[in-house]
Design a protein around this motif. Structure first.
Motif, PDB file in Angstrom:
ATOM      1  N   LEU A 190      35.192 -41.348  75.085  1.00  0.00           N
ATOM      2  CA  LEU A 190      34.754 -40.960  73.751  1.00  0.00           C
ATOM      3  C   LEU A 190      33.782 -39.617  74.212  1.00  0.00           C
ATOM      4  CD1 LEU A 190      33.111 -43.937  72.128  1.00  0.00           C
ATOM      5  CD2 LEU A 190      35.389 -42.689  71.866  1.00  0.00           C
ATOM      6  N   PRO A 191      34.326 -38.467  73.897  1.00  0.00           N
ATOM      7  CA  PRO A 191      33.785 -37.294  74.330  1.00  0.00           C
ATOM      8  C   PRO A 191      32.025 -37.271  74.236  1.00  0.00           C
ATOM      9  CG  PRO A 191      35.578 -36.678  72.903  1.00  0.00           C
ATOM     10  CD  PRO A 191      35.343 -38.319  72.687  1.00  0.00           C
TER      11      PRO A 191
ATOM     12  N   SER B  58      41.650 -36.754  68.103  1.00  0.00           N
ATOM     13  CA  SER B  58      40.469 -37.770  68.487  1.00  0.00           C
ATOM     14  C   SER B  58      39.574 -37.777  67.229  1.00  0.00           C
ATOM     15  CB  SER B  58      39.860 -37.047  69.528  1.00  0.00           C
ATOM     16  OG  SER B  58      40.787 -36.882  70.535  1.00  0.00           O
ATOM     17  N   GLY B  59      38.838 -38.755  67.132  1.00  0.00           N
ATOM     18  CA  GLY B  59      38.010 -38.960  66.254  1.00  0.00           C
ATOM     19  C   GLY B  59      37.551 -40.620  66.180  1.00  0.00           C
ATOM     20  N   SER B  60      37.043 -41.008  65.204  1.00  0.00           N
ATOM     21  CA  SER B  60      36.513 -42.111  64.816  1.00  0.00           C
ATOM     22  C   SER B  60      36.377 -42.534  63.399  1.00  0.00           C
ATOM     23  CB  SER B  60      35.155 -42.401  65.518  1.00  0.00           C
ATOM     24  OG  SER B  60      34.174 -41.833  64.982  1.00  0.00           O
TER      25      SER B  60
ATOM     26  N   VAL C 177      39.201 -46.091  76.218  1.00  0.00           N
ATOM     27  CA  VAL C 177      39.285 -44.735  75.745  1.00  0.00           C
ATOM     28  C   VAL C 177      38.016 -43.939  76.029  1.00  0.00           C
ATOM     29  CG1 VAL C 177      39.371 -43.962  73.242  1.00  0.00           C
ATOM     30  CG2 VAL C 177      40.474 -45.863  73.874  1.00  0.00           C
TER      31      VAL C 177
ATOM     32  N   ASP D 267      41.870 -42.085  70.365  1.00  0.00           N
ATOM     33  CA  ASP D 267      41.947 -41.017  71.286  1.00  0.00           C
ATOM     34  C   ASP D 267      42.851 -41.401  72.150  1.00  0.00           C
ATOM     35  OD1 ASP D 267      41.189 -38.966  73.137  1.00  0.00           O
ATOM     36  OD2 ASP D 267      39.374 -38.707  72.524  1.00  0.00           O
ATOM     37  N   ARG D 268      43.036 -40.741  73.514  1.00  0.00           N
ATOM     38  CA  ARG D 268      44.336 -41.034  74.338  1.00  0.00           C
ATOM     39  C   ARG D 268      43.903 -42.151  74.962  1.00  0.00           C
ATOM     40  NH1 ARG D 268      44.116 -36.795  78.054  1.00  0.00           N
ATOM     41  NH2 ARG D 268      42.136 -36.660  77.711  1.00  0.00           N
ATOM     42  N   ASP D 269      44.791 -43.333  75.395  1.00  0.00           N
ATOM     43  CA  ASP D 269      44.816 -44.455  76.115  1.00  0.00           C
ATOM     44  C   ASP D 269      44.753 -43.893  77.630  1.00  0.00           C
ATOM     45  OD1 ASP D 269      44.805 -46.806  77.661  1.00  0.00           O
ATOM     46  OD2 ASP D 269      46.607 -47.288  76.721  1.00  0.00           O
TER      47      ASP D 269
ATOM     48  N   ALA E  41      37.703 -46.040  67.586  1.00  0.00           N
ATOM     49  CA  ALA E  41      38.088 -44.796  68.172  1.00  0.00           C
ATOM     50  C   ALA E  41      39.420 -44.559  68.387  1.00  0.00           C
ATOM     51  CB  ALA E  41      37.104 -44.958  69.501  1.00  0.00           C
TER      52      ALA E  41
END
Length: 57
Positions: free
Chosen positions: A42-43, A2-4, A40, A16-18, A14
């Motif tokens: 975002l935490p 994960s990240g950006s 997606v 991350d998982r779809d 971004a």
């Protein structure tokens, strides 16, 4: 992972998982996901950490 990442145009991509299929039916009324769009998540801690770098509108 994960990240950006920032783009050359100043946008943020971004990574991350779809989760489109999991969340599609939980969207508020009137909100939809286009054929070329994905949901997606975002935490929260990522958004809180990024807030100081995001200008107010």
């Amino acid at each position: 992972m994960s990240g950006s990442v920032g783009t050359d145009q100043g946008d943020v991509a971004a990574i991350d998982r779809d989760l489109t299929e999991i969340y599609r039916d939980q969207l508020p009324s009137g909100v939809s996901v286009g054929p070329d769009e994905r949901i997606v998540i975002l935490p929260r801690n990522m958004m809180i950490a990024a807030k100081p770098d995001i200008p107010d509108a």
